[in-house]
Design a protein around this motif. Sequence first.
Motif, PDB file in Angstrom:
ATOM      1  N   ALA A 163       0.816  -1.207   0.000  1.00 30.25           N
ATOM      2  CA  ALA A 163       0.000   0.000   0.000  1.00 30.25           C
ATOM      3  C   ALA A 163       0.855   1.264   0.000  1.00 30.25           C
ATOM      4  CB  ALA A 163      -0.922   0.000   1.206  1.00 30.25           C
ATOM      5  N   THR A 164       2.083   1.187   0.527  1.00 31.00           N
ATOM      6  CA  THR A 164       2.919   2.377   0.612  1.00 31.00           C
ATOM      7  C   THR A 164       3.993   2.441  -0.472  1.00 31.00           C
ATOM      8  OG1 THR A 164       4.352   1.271   2.199  1.00 31.00           O
ATOM      9  CG2 THR A 164       2.573   2.615   3.103  1.00 31.00           C
ATOM     10  N   THR A 165       4.016   1.498  -1.398  1.00 35.21           N
ATOM     11  CA  THR A 165       4.996   1.515  -2.479  1.00 35.21           C
ATOM     12  C   THR A 165       4.758   2.746  -3.344  1.00 35.21           C
ATOM     13  OG1 THR A 165       5.130  -0.886  -2.521  1.00 35.21           O
ATOM     14  CG2 THR A 165       5.880   0.255  -4.493  1.00 35.21           C
ATOM     15  N   LYS A 166       5.827   3.512  -3.567  1.00 36.33           N
ATOM     16  CA  LYS A 166       5.715   4.713  -4.400  1.00 36.33           C
ATOM     17  C   LYS A 166       5.508   4.317  -5.850  1.00 36.33           C
ATOM     18  CE  LYS A 166       8.128   9.071  -5.327  1.00 36.33           C
ATOM     19  NZ  LYS A 166       6.915   9.813  -5.584  1.00 36.33           N
ATOM     20  N   ARG A 167       4.630   5.022  -6.516  1.00 33.03           N
ATOM     21  CA  ARG A 167       4.361   4.764  -7.939  1.00 33.03           C
ATOM     22  C   ARG A 167       4.809   5.988  -8.741  1.00 33.03           C
ATOM     23  NH1 ARG A 167       1.220   0.189  -8.284  1.00 33.03           N
ATOM     24  NH2 ARG A 167       0.535   0.603 -10.401  1.00 33.03           N
ATOM     25  N   TYR A 168       5.288   5.737  -9.942  1.00 38.30           N
ATOM     26  CA  TYR A 168       5.809   6.787 -10.813  1.00 38.30           C
ATOM     27  C   TYR A 168       5.017   6.793 -12.115  1.00 38.30           C
ATOM     28  CZ  TYR A 168       9.776   6.536  -7.607  1.00 38.30           C
ATOM     29  OH  TYR A 168      10.570   6.550  -6.491  1.00 38.30           O
ATOM     30  N   PRO A 169       4.637   7.982 -12.603  1.00 39.20           N
ATOM     31  CA  PRO A 169       3.835   8.049 -13.827  1.00 39.20           C
ATOM     32  C   PRO A 169       4.653   7.758 -15.085  1.00 39.20           C
ATOM     33  CG  PRO A 169       4.273  10.257 -12.996  1.00 39.20           C
ATOM     34  CD  PRO A 169       4.843   9.296 -11.995  1.00 39.20           C
ATOM     35  N   VAL A 170       4.024   7.018 -15.993  1.00 32.20           N
ATOM     36  CA  VAL A 170       4.586   6.794 -17.326  1.00 32.20           C
ATOM     37  C   VAL A 170       4.301   8.064 -18.136  1.00 32.20           C
ATOM     38  CG1 VAL A 170       4.314   5.391 -19.423  1.00 32.20           C
ATOM     39  CG2 VAL A 170       4.307   4.295 -17.172  1.00 32.20           C
ATOM     40  N   ALA A 171       5.182   8.388 -19.070  1.00 25.95           N
ATOM     41  CA  ALA A 171       5.031   9.607 -19.886  1.00 25.95           C
ATOM     42  C   ALA A 171       3.628   9.695 -20.494  1.00 25.95           C
ATOM     43  CB  ALA A 171       6.085   9.618 -20.987  1.00 25.95           C
ATOM     44  N   PRO A 172       3.066  10.895 -20.510  1.00 23.92           N
ATOM     45  CA  PRO A 172       1.713  11.085 -21.055  1.00 23.92           C
ATOM     46  C   PRO A 172       1.606  10.603 -22.502  1.00 23.92           C
ATOM     47  CG  PRO A 172       2.487  13.092 -19.978  1.00 23.92           C
ATOM     48  CD  PRO A 172       3.653  12.141 -20.038  1.00 23.92           C
ATOM     49  N   GLY A 173       0.509   9.920 -22.792  1.00 23.96           N
ATOM     50  CA  GLY A 173       0.230   9.461 -24.150  1.00 23.96           C
ATOM     51  C   GLY A 173       1.034   8.253 -24.601  1.00 23.96           C
ATOM     52  N   VAL A 174       1.818   7.670 -23.700  1.00 25.79           N
ATOM     53  CA  VAL A 174       2.680   6.541 -24.071  1.00 25.79           C
ATOM     54  C   VAL A 174       2.048   5.222 -23.635  1.00 25.79           C
ATOM     55  CG1 VAL A 174       4.902   5.419 -23.616  1.00 25.79           C
ATOM     56  CG2 VAL A 174       4.807   7.878 -23.994  1.00 25.79           C
ATOM     57  N   GLN A 175       1.992   4.279 -24.571  1.00 23.97           N
ATOM     58  CA  GLN A 175       1.643   2.896 -24.254  1.00 23.97           C
ATOM     59  C   GLN A 175       2.984   2.178 -24.155  1.00 23.97           C
ATOM     60  OE1 GLN A 175      -0.988   1.844 -27.521  1.00 23.97           O
ATOM     61  NE2 GLN A 175      -2.742   2.151 -26.198  1.00 23.97           N
ATOM     62  N   LEU A 176       3.394   1.869 -22.940  1.00 22.90           N
ATOM     63  CA  LEU A 176       4.757   1.412 -22.691  1.00 22.90           C
ATOM     64  C   LEU A 176       4.897  -0.103 -22.757  1.00 22.90           C
ATOM     65  CD1 LEU A 176       7.590   2.372 -21.934  1.00 22.90           C
ATOM     66  CD2 LEU A 176       6.893   2.282 -19.534  1.00 22.90           C
ATOM     67  N   ASN A 177       5.909  -0.550 -23.525  1.00 21.55           N
ATOM     68  CA  ASN A 177       6.207  -1.974 -23.604  1.00 21.55           C
ATOM     69  C   ASN A 177       6.798  -2.462 -22.289  1.00 21.55           C
ATOM     70  OD1 ASN A 177       5.456  -2.189 -26.293  1.00 21.55           O
ATOM     71  ND2 ASN A 177       7.503  -1.820 -27.066  1.00 21.55           N
ATOM     72  N   VAL A 178       6.314  -3.584 -21.814  1.00 15.76           N
ATOM     73  CA  VAL A 178       6.876  -4.256 -20.643  1.00 15.76           C
ATOM     74  C   VAL A 178       7.614  -5.472 -21.180  1.00 15.76           C
ATOM     75  CG1 VAL A 178       6.377  -5.429 -18.476  1.00 15.76           C
ATOM     76  CG2 VAL A 178       4.978  -3.475 -19.182  1.00 15.76           C
ATOM     77  N   ARG A 179       8.885  -5.594 -20.799  1.00 17.09           N
ATOM     78  CA  ARG A 179       9.717  -6.680 -21.320  1.00 17.09           C
ATOM     79  C   ARG A 179      10.094  -7.659 -20.214  1.00 17.09           C
ATOM     80  NH1 ARG A 179      11.474  -5.718 -26.522  1.00 17.09           N
ATOM     81  NH2 ARG A 179      10.964  -3.654 -27.321  1.00 17.09           N
ATOM     82  N   SER A 180      10.506  -8.838 -20.611  1.00 23.32           N
ATOM     83  CA  SER A 180      10.835  -9.890 -19.643  1.00 23.32           C
ATOM     84  C   SER A 180      12.212  -9.702 -19.021  1.00 23.32           C
ATOM     85  CB  SER A 180      10.750 -11.263 -20.305  1.00 23.32           C
ATOM     86  OG  SER A 180      11.702 -11.362 -21.357  1.00 23.32           O
ATOM     87  N   GLY A 181      12.981  -8.744 -19.521  1.00 23.88           N
ATOM     88  CA  GLY A 181      14.304  -8.453 -18.978  1.00 23.88           C
ATOM     89  C   GLY A 181      14.668  -7.009 -19.269  1.00 23.88           C
ATOM     90  N   PRO A 182      15.824  -6.560 -18.749  1.00 28.72           N
ATOM     91  CA  PRO A 182      16.213  -5.148 -18.852  1.00 28.72           C
ATOM     92  C   PRO A 182      16.871  -4.766 -20.180  1.00 28.72           C
ATOM     93  CG  PRO A 182      17.826  -6.327 -17.568  1.00 28.72           C
ATOM     94  CD  PRO A 182      16.749  -7.323 -17.903  1.00 28.72           C
ATOM     95  N   GLY A 183      16.109  -4.851 -21.257  1.00 27.72           N
ATOM     96  CA  GLY A 183      16.669  -4.446 -22.542  1.00 27.72           C
ATOM     97  C   GLY A 183      15.709  -4.687 -23.686  1.00 27.72           C
ATOM     98  N   THR A 184      15.997  -4.046 -24.806  1.00 31.99           N
ATOM     99  CA  THR A 184      15.123  -4.156 -25.973  1.00 31.99           C
ATOM    100  C   THR A 184      15.251  -5.512 -26.669  1.00 31.99           C
ATOM    101  OG1 THR A 184      16.819  -3.062 -27.317  1.00 31.99           O
ATOM    102  CG2 THR A 184      15.072  -1.668 -26.409  1.00 31.99           C
ATOM    103  N   GLY A 185      16.255  -6.292 -26.310  1.00 34.89           N
ATOM    104  CA  GLY A 185      16.400  -7.634 -26.871  1.00 34.89           C
ATOM    105  C   GLY A 185      15.497  -8.662 -26.203  1.00 34.89           C
TER     106      GLY A 185
END
Length: 96
Positions: free
Chosen positions: A13-35
């Motif tokens: 409940a207290t975890t800070k949340r950060y906004p994604v850039a306005p108008g962006v549908q953001l890809n979620v990947r299985s690891g830390p990179g575009t590969g």
Amino acid sequence: MATDELAGVQSEATTKRYPVAPGVQLNVRSGPGTGYPVIKVLPTGVSVPINCQCPGTTVSGPYGTSNIWDNIANGQYVADAYVRTGSDGYVAVRCG
């Protein structure tokens, strides 16, 4: 409710949340990179928790160019350049 259950609920409940850039549908990947494969796409207007951060592929986005990737859930990463953290550096512990 057990004490450790309560602690889990409280920290969630207290975890800070950060906004994604306005108008962006953001890809979620299985690891830390575009590969890594895209496992889902976040809708516009969402905020994400950052559990930890790690270096990965360098990406340019609305909030600059960065190689920092944000872990938003188990096995789910987004490019920090698309998340408004208020910093060009790390804002959470390193994943590891």
